[in-house]
Design a protein around this motif. Structure first.
Motif, PDB file in Angstrom:
ATOM      1  N   PHE A 165       0.861  -1.185   0.000  1.00  0.00           N
ATOM      2  CA  PHE A 165       0.000   0.000   0.000  1.00  0.00           C
ATOM      3  C   PHE A 165       0.893   1.229   0.000  1.00  0.00           C
ATOM      4  CE2 PHE A 165      -1.874   3.549   2.363  1.00  0.00           C
ATOM      5  CZ  PHE A 165      -2.987   3.799   1.577  1.00  0.00           C
ATOM      6  N   CYS A 166       0.603   2.148  -0.908  1.00  0.00           N
ATOM      7  CA  CYS A 166       1.311   3.432  -0.944  1.00  0.00           C
ATOM      8  C   CYS A 166       0.263   4.522  -1.119  1.00  0.00           C
ATOM      9  CB  CYS A 166       2.313   3.465  -2.095  1.00  0.00           C
ATOM     10  SG  CYS A 166       3.268   4.998  -2.179  1.00  0.00           S
ATOM     11  N   GLY A 167       0.115   5.375  -0.113  1.00  0.00           N
ATOM     12  CA  GLY A 167      -0.912   6.398  -0.151  1.00  0.00           C
ATOM     13  C   GLY A 167      -0.343   7.782   0.113  1.00  0.00           C
ATOM     14  N   LEU A 168      -0.802   8.755  -0.634  1.00  0.00           N
ATOM     15  CA  LEU A 168      -0.359  10.141  -0.459  1.00  0.00           C
ATOM     16  C   LEU A 168      -1.567  11.059  -0.447  1.00  0.00           C
ATOM     17  CD1 LEU A 168       1.818  12.418  -0.394  1.00  0.00           C
ATOM     18  CD2 LEU A 168       1.723  12.389  -2.897  1.00  0.00           C
ATOM     19  N   VAL A 169      -1.625  11.916   0.559  1.00  0.00           N
ATOM     20  CA  VAL A 169      -2.589  13.006   0.587  1.00  0.00           C
ATOM     21  C   VAL A 169      -1.819  14.299   0.341  1.00  0.00           C
ATOM     22  CG1 VAL A 169      -4.204  14.348   1.992  1.00  0.00           C
ATOM     23  CG2 VAL A 169      -4.184  11.845   2.149  1.00  0.00           C
ATOM     24  N   TYR A 170      -2.192  14.999  -0.725  1.00  0.00           N
ATOM     25  CA  TYR A 170      -1.546  16.268  -1.088  1.00  0.00           C
ATOM     26  C   TYR A 170      -2.528  17.399  -0.833  1.00  0.00           C
ATOM     27  CZ  TYR A 170       0.094  20.076  -4.086  1.00  0.00           C
ATOM     28  OH  TYR A 170       0.487  21.306  -4.567  1.00  0.00           O
ATOM     29  N   VAL A 171      -2.062  18.403  -0.109  1.00  0.00           N
ATOM     30  CA  VAL A 171      -2.868  19.593   0.164  1.00  0.00           C
ATOM     31  C   VAL A 171      -2.156  20.792  -0.455  1.00  0.00           C
ATOM     32  CG1 VAL A 171      -3.938  21.035   1.924  1.00  0.00           C
ATOM     33  CG2 VAL A 171      -3.706  18.572   2.315  1.00  0.00           C
ATOM     34  N   ALA A 172      -2.790  21.387  -1.447  1.00  0.00           N
ATOM     35  CA  ALA A 172      -2.176  22.484  -2.196  1.00  0.00           C
ATOM     36  C   ALA A 172      -2.082  23.753  -1.350  1.00  0.00           C
ATOM     37  CB  ALA A 172      -2.990  22.763  -3.458  1.00  0.00           C
ATOM     38  N   PRO A 173      -1.203  24.679  -1.729  1.00  0.00           N
ATOM     39  CA  PRO A 173      -1.151  25.973  -1.050  1.00  0.00           C
ATOM     40  C   PRO A 173      -2.533  26.644  -1.076  1.00  0.00           C
ATOM     41  CG  PRO A 173       0.745  25.722  -2.498  1.00  0.00           C
ATOM     42  CD  PRO A 173      -0.163  24.560  -2.784  1.00  0.00           C
ATOM     43  N   ASP A 174      -2.927  27.166   0.052  1.00  0.00           N
ATOM     44  CA  ASP A 174      -4.206  27.867   0.213  1.00  0.00           C
ATOM     45  C   ASP A 174      -5.425  26.932   0.185  1.00  0.00           C
ATOM     46  OD1 ASP A 174      -2.896  30.334   0.401  1.00  0.00           O
ATOM     47  OD2 ASP A 174      -2.883  30.554  -1.787  1.00  0.00           O
ATOM     48  N   ALA A 175      -5.222  25.628   0.183  1.00  0.00           N
ATOM     49  CA  ALA A 175      -6.363  24.702   0.268  1.00  0.00           C
ATOM     50  C   ALA A 175      -6.747  24.553   1.736  1.00  0.00           C
ATOM     51  CB  ALA A 175      -6.016  23.365  -0.357  1.00  0.00           C
TER      52      ALA A 175
END
Length: 273
Positions: A165-175
């Motif tokens: 399992f490989c999981g990534l949560v990305y939160v952009a600038p200003d999100a």
């Protein structure tokens, strides 16, 4: 497996490379061994889709949800397959996906939350026996503020099987005001089975609520002992524990007639673990 396929035959067949949906879809669509398909749900529309992989092959799905769209998908891997799923969600859309791997398979999900108040929920299960190899990759991109994502993937491996399992949560600038939860839980049934897990967060905003976690462990020996003291064999106790472990995800697949049939297929698979 026969009961599962019989249920799917009662659904509408999704044919061709494009499926454009509007309004409220009361009967699910089914796609068996799709090679490439684009699914578009119009603004305010709702739809359900079952994807079944019955043989080896490559598959790609592009899912686009317009504003206020509702979409539920269950993806079943009954044979080895390589699948890529890309989801793009506009404002206030809702997407619920369930993935069940009952064979060696490699699946990759990329989710883009592009409109405010979009929500994505993903539940996944893999059961790997013998020398099987199951892989789940997940990337959830929070590209705008005020979105929510919840992912919960569970794995079980026996014999000399391998799970990843490989999981990534990305939160952009200003999100800002992102709410993201990612969990991965796994059980090893033998000393030679192996599961690797890599949950990750990449955050570029400061007003967020994000969590992630992962575990890889053995079966609960105390629970097995408790059940054996009440007359169950060790094999029965192990089976019940695994069934409870994965059942909470499989039985909430979102497509009513399919849930119990999918669970029956899971129980049949457990006999091989």
């Amino acid at each position: 497996m026969t009961a599962l396929l019989d249920i799917i035959r009662g659904f509408r067949t999704a044919q061709g490379e494009a499926l454009r949906l509007s309004g409220a879809g009361e009967v699910p669509y089914a796609a068996v061994d799709p090679r490439h398909m684009r699914i578009e749900v119009a603004a305010g529309g709702s739809a359900q889709l079952v994807v079944v992989h019955t043989g080896p092959g490559m598959s790609s799905l592009d899912i686009v949800l317009a504003e206020d769209a509702r979409f539920e998908m269950t993806e079943l891997f009954l044979a080895e397959a390589f699948a890529e799923v890309a989801v793009r969600q506009a404002a206030r859309s809702r997407c619920h996906m369930t993935a069940v791997q009952l064979s060696s398979a490699n699946v990759s999900y990329t989710i883009d939350l592009d409109g405010r108040d979009a929500e994505n929920r993903l539940g996944g299960v893999f059961l790997a026996a013998g020398q099987e190899h199951c892989v789940v990759r997940l990337r959830t991109n929070h590209n705008v503020p005020d979105c929510r994502s919840m992912s919960y993937v569970k794995g079980v491996a026996g014999g000399t099987a391998v799970g990843e399992f490989c999981g990534l949560v990305y939160v952009a600038p200003d999100a800002q005001h992102t709410d993201a939860q990612q969990q991965n839980r796994n059980i090893l049934l033998s000393e030679t089975a192996r599961i690797t897990t890599q949950p990750q967060l990449e955050i570029y905003a400061d007003d967020v609520k994000c969590s992630h976690g992962a575990t890889v462990g053995q079966m609960d020996s105390e629970a097995i002992l408790y059940m054996r003291q009440r007359g169950l064999s060790e094999a029965q106790a192990r089976r019940l524990q695994i069934e409870g472990f994965v059942g909470d995800i499989v039985r909430r697949c979102g497509i009513g007639p399919l849930c119990e049939a999918a669970m029956d297929a899971v129980i049949a698979k457990m006999e091989k673990l």
